[in-house]
Design a protein around this motif. Structure first.
Motif, PDB file in Angstrom:
ATOM      1  N   ALA A  12       0.783  -1.176  -0.059  1.00 21.61           N
ATOM      2  CA  ALA A  12      -0.013   0.031   0.009  1.00 21.61           C
ATOM      3  C   ALA A  12       0.686   1.306   0.084  1.00 21.61           C
ATOM      4  O   ALA A  12       2.093   1.121   0.547  1.00 21.61           O
ATOM      5  N   SER A  18      -5.063   2.496   4.505  1.00 21.14           N
ATOM      6  CA  SER A  18      -5.711   1.398   3.620  1.00 21.14           C
ATOM      7  C   SER A  18      -6.038   0.389   4.551  1.00 21.14           C
ATOM      8  O   SER A  18      -7.196  -0.119   4.326  1.00 21.14           O
ATOM      9  N   ARG A  21      -9.312   1.422   6.324  1.00 21.42           N
ATOM     10  CA  ARG A  21     -10.342   1.712   5.513  1.00 21.42           C
ATOM     11  C   ARG A  21     -11.033   0.149   5.303  1.00 21.42           C
ATOM     12  O   ARG A  21     -12.189  -0.038   5.232  1.00 21.42           O
ATOM     13  N   PHE A  51      -0.945  -4.922   6.142  1.00 22.15           N
ATOM     14  CA  PHE A  51      -0.648  -3.635   4.934  1.00 22.15           C
ATOM     15  C   PHE A  51       0.833  -3.472   5.147  1.00 22.15           C
ATOM     16  O   PHE A  51       1.467  -3.087   6.461  1.00 22.15           O
ATOM     17  N   GLU A 111      -9.501  -0.876  -4.140  1.00 18.07           N
ATOM     18  CA  GLU A 111      -8.968  -0.243  -3.319  1.00 18.07           C
ATOM     19  C   GLU A 111      -8.088   1.073  -3.949  1.00 18.07           C
ATOM     20  O   GLU A 111      -8.008   0.788  -5.034  1.00 18.07           O
ATOM     21  N   ASP A 113      -5.429   1.871  -3.951  1.00 19.47           N
ATOM     22  CA  ASP A 113      -3.959   1.586  -4.368  1.00 19.47           C
ATOM     23  C   ASP A 113      -4.209   0.785  -5.625  1.00 19.47           C
ATOM     24  O   ASP A 113      -3.365   0.224  -6.430  1.00 19.47           O
TER      25      ASP A 113
END
Length: 128
Positions: A12, A18, A21, A51, A111, A113
């Motif tokens: 990420a 991230s 979320r 992540f 997402e 990314d």
């Protein structure tokens, strides 16, 4: 011997944002501040998504979560409330529809990314 997948690393740009979320959408806990180099999301008792912040280009990866219909409905409501575009086809356009052709419910979203998330109630990847 039973083999269990324990964790996966998710690249990420902003690992904490991230992780938070996804955790909020799924309704599961995350570390909030990170543990070592990772920001873990505790998907279940047996799976953690770690992540990891990358400066290199982030490849698009696909992750699928199988959930009960009640959880599916709750997660989809959080996706809608967050204003996240979703679709009924893995490579399709955003249609804000649910795929029900495999005997359950399936939805896809991306997402920021670029990772592709899938949520389904019945696995089409393996026999029942």
């Amino acid at each position: 011997m039973t083999i269990h997948l324990d964790h996966l690393t998710v690249p990420a740009r902003d690992k904490l944002a991230s992780a938070k979320r996804l955790a909020e959408l799924l309704g599961v806990p995350c570390s909030g501040t990170g543990i070592g180099p990772f920001a873990p999301v505790y998907v279940s008792d047996s799976l953690t998504l770690d992540f990891d912040e990358w400066i290199d280009p982030v490849p698009m990866l696909h992750y699928c979560f199988r959930v009960e219909q009640e959880a599916f409905d709750a997660i989809l409501e959080r996706i809608k409330a967050a204003g996240i575009p979703y679709r009924s086809s893995v490579h399709g356009r955003t249609d804000f529809q649910i795929d029900t052709t495999h005997g359950g419910s399936i939805v896809y979203w991306n997402e920021p990314d670029g990772h592709q998330w899938e949520m389904l109630t019945v696995s089409y990847a393996r026999p029942v």
